[in-house]
Design a protein around this motif. Sequence first.
Motif, PDB file in Angstrom:
ATOM      1  N   GLU A  73       0.834  -1.199   0.000  1.00 45.76           N
ATOM      2  CA  GLU A  73       0.000   0.000   0.000  1.00 45.76           C
ATOM      3  C   GLU A  73       0.872   1.254   0.000  1.00 45.76           C
ATOM      4  O   GLU A  73       0.595   2.227  -0.715  1.00 45.76           O
ATOM      5  CB  GLU A  73      -0.913  -0.010   1.222  1.00 45.76           C
ATOM      6  N   LYS A  74       1.943   1.228   0.792  1.00 43.52           N
ATOM      7  CA  LYS A  74       2.856   2.376   0.846  1.00 43.52           C
ATOM      8  C   LYS A  74       3.536   2.590  -0.502  1.00 43.52           C
ATOM      9  O   LYS A  74       3.675   3.731  -0.973  1.00 43.52           O
ATOM     10  CB  LYS A  74       3.908   2.142   1.931  1.00 43.52           C
ATOM     11  N   LEU A  75       3.949   1.482  -1.160  1.00 46.13           N
ATOM     12  CA  LEU A  75       4.592   1.587  -2.475  1.00 46.13           C
ATOM     13  C   LEU A  75       3.660   2.246  -3.476  1.00 46.13           C
ATOM     14  O   LEU A  75       4.085   3.106  -4.265  1.00 46.13           O
ATOM     15  CB  LEU A  75       4.996   0.189  -2.967  1.00 46.13           C
ATOM     16  N   LEU A  76       2.399   1.875  -3.473  1.00 41.75           N
ATOM     17  CA  LEU A  76       1.436   2.452  -4.415  1.00 41.75           C
ATOM     18  C   LEU A  76       1.206   3.932  -4.138  1.00 41.75           C
ATOM     19  O   LEU A  76       1.135   4.748  -5.061  1.00 41.75           O
ATOM     20  CB  LEU A  76       0.119   1.684  -4.347  1.00 41.75           C
ATOM     21  N   THR A  77       1.076   4.294  -2.867  1.00 43.64           N
ATOM     22  CA  THR A  77       0.807   5.701  -2.530  1.00 43.64           C
ATOM     23  C   THR A  77       2.023   6.584  -2.813  1.00 43.64           C
ATOM     24  O   THR A  77       1.873   7.770  -3.132  1.00 43.64           O
ATOM     25  CB  THR A  77       0.397   5.842  -1.060  1.00 43.64           C
ATOM     26  N   LEU A  78       3.236   5.998  -2.710  1.00 42.61           N
ATOM     27  CA  LEU A  78       4.440   6.754  -3.052  1.00 42.61           C
ATOM     28  C   LEU A  78       4.484   7.080  -4.542  1.00 42.61           C
ATOM     29  O   LEU A  78       5.139   8.046  -4.965  1.00 42.61           O
ATOM     30  CB  LEU A  78       5.695   5.959  -2.667  1.00 42.61           C
ATOM     31  N   HIS A  79       3.796   6.262  -5.351  1.00 42.93           N
ATOM     32  CA  HIS A  79       3.785   6.450  -6.800  1.00 42.93           C
ATOM     33  C   HIS A  79       2.405   6.885  -7.294  1.00 42.93           C
ATOM     34  O   HIS A  79       2.000   6.565  -8.417  1.00 42.93           O
ATOM     35  CB  HIS A  79       4.224   5.161  -7.500  1.00 42.93           C
ATOM     36  N   GLU A  80       1.697   7.599  -6.455  1.00 39.94           N
ATOM     37  CA  GLU A  80       0.335   8.039  -6.789  1.00 39.94           C
ATOM     38  C   GLU A  80       0.313   8.881  -8.066  1.00 39.94           C
ATOM     39  O   GLU A  80      -0.649   8.830  -8.842  1.00 39.94           O
ATOM     40  CB  GLU A  80      -0.234   8.845  -5.614  1.00 39.94           C
ATOM     41  N   ASP A  81       1.390   9.645  -8.299  1.00 38.16           N
ATOM     42  CA  ASP A  81       1.426  10.511  -9.488  1.00 38.16           C
ATOM     43  C   ASP A  81       1.437   9.708 -10.785  1.00 38.16           C
ATOM     44  O   ASP A  81       1.043  10.226 -11.844  1.00 38.16           O
ATOM     45  CB  ASP A  81       2.672  11.405  -9.445  1.00 38.16           C
ATOM     46  N   LEU A  82       1.897   8.447 -10.724  1.00 36.02           N
ATOM     47  CA  LEU A  82       1.917   7.616 -11.929  1.00 36.02           C
ATOM     48  C   LEU A  82       0.508   7.194 -12.347  1.00 36.02           C
ATOM     49  O   LEU A  82       0.282   6.827 -13.495  1.00 36.02           O
ATOM     50  CB  LEU A  82       2.783   6.368 -11.704  1.00 36.02           C
ATOM     51  N   PHE A  83      -0.409   7.239 -11.389  1.00 36.50           N
ATOM     52  CA  PHE A  83      -1.784   6.795 -11.665  1.00 36.50           C
ATOM     53  C   PHE A  83      -2.628   7.986 -12.125  1.00 36.50           C
ATOM     54  O   PHE A  83      -3.649   8.338 -11.532  1.00 36.50           O
ATOM     55  CB  PHE A  83      -2.404   6.166 -10.409  1.00 36.50           C
ATOM     56  N   SER A  84      -2.181   8.629 -13.190  1.00 38.53           N
ATOM     57  CA  SER A  84      -2.931   9.768 -13.716  1.00 38.53           C
ATOM     58  C   SER A  84      -3.889   9.277 -14.797  1.00 38.53           C
ATOM     59  O   SER A  84      -3.718   8.195 -15.357  1.00 38.53           O
ATOM     60  CB  SER A  84      -1.961  10.807 -14.283  1.00 38.53           C
ATOM     61  N   GLY A  85      -4.881  10.089 -15.098  1.00 39.98           N
ATOM     62  CA  GLY A  85      -5.907   9.673 -16.064  1.00 39.98           C
ATOM     63  C   GLY A  85      -7.006   8.898 -15.353  1.00 39.98           C
ATOM     64  O   GLY A  85      -6.771   8.248 -14.335  1.00 39.98           O
ATOM     65  N   ASN A  86      -8.213   8.959 -15.891  1.00 38.49           N
ATOM     66  CA  ASN A  86      -9.364   8.347 -15.226  1.00 38.49           C
ATOM     67  C   ASN A  86      -9.186   6.860 -14.989  1.00 38.49           C
ATOM     68  O   ASN A  86      -9.493   6.346 -13.914  1.00 38.49           O
ATOM     69  CB  ASN A  86     -10.643   8.588 -16.049  1.00 38.49           C
ATOM     70  N   ARG A  87      -8.683   6.150 -15.989  1.00 34.52           N
ATOM     71  CA  ARG A  87      -8.580   4.687 -15.863  1.00 34.52           C
ATOM     72  C   ARG A  87      -7.547   4.294 -14.810  1.00 34.52           C
ATOM     73  O   ARG A  87      -7.785   3.407 -14.005  1.00 34.52           O
ATOM     74  CB  ARG A  87      -8.245   4.060 -17.216  1.00 34.52           C
TER      75      ARG A  87
END
Length: 297
Positions: A79-93
């Motif tokens: 969960e921490k790894l994903l939140t650290l890379h939150e900016d990579l999850f751009s765009g609606n999908r």
Amino acid sequence: MEPQQLIATAPFEQLSSVKITDDFNTFFDIEKTVKQSVEDYCQQLLNRSFAITHSQIPDFICHHCNLVKEPLPWLNKFEKLLTLHEDLFSGNRNQSRLMKFLNCIENRRNKIIDEKERPEIKKPAKKFINAESEDRYFSFHELKKILTTLPGDAERIIMLTREKFEYQQANIEFLNINTLEFDKQCDKEIEQIMTMKKLQEEVAKQFLMISTGKTNSEKIVLNGPQNILTNAFKQMMTSVKPNGKPYIQKRIKDVATFIHENFVDENGNPLSMETLQTYLSPGRNDKDPNSDLQVNF
């Protein structure tokens, strides 16, 4: 899916990577290498997170939880790894991808915690098990023990009914031919509870009648409008006054109760208490019968 740029690592203490064998899952698994670094592991885990489809996310999380000894700490680090890379999850999908990952992680974490906190239940002997499905076993012997701990008959009937439906909807893999069918035993127990409850009520009613001196006498049938009877009582409560007092001195509610307990309509149905009190009310003369139908004193 192209490799994602690793921004930071999460402090994984357990790595879910595995050696390449015949069971190696090319969609989910991360190859275990000699002296594998946390940085390399995080990079591959991040790449896998973007490569799988939305529908594969729950299975992906479950798969990696099964590969580590302590899944809870692993989930927290993932969960921490994903939140650290939150900016990579751009765009609606990709935003919805991140939300699904976080929701699935939370659901899996809650499930693990619930299973840990749930007291271990010792499975009964095989002879006491009626049937087994993929998820659970059905034992009426054990169910009877639980029923004794419930506060009342209503709770017992609810539990029996719920267990019966659980059994009927389950995919039964083992059936003990030496016991009665589980749902039929539940039905018999429900029938016994309801029969005993009815019997207890009847016995209690008889004892009450004996203790109060009342008998189960047949009620009087009114072969006509009930307001004729109530008007007669109302006259005795108001108009007729020998010695300056009403002939009957009782509250409207008491007289209505007396009529209700001793009279029924021409079809044998009980008279309404609310209607009786309305007819007996001195202010409701509009409910009195016509003068040619009244009983005159």
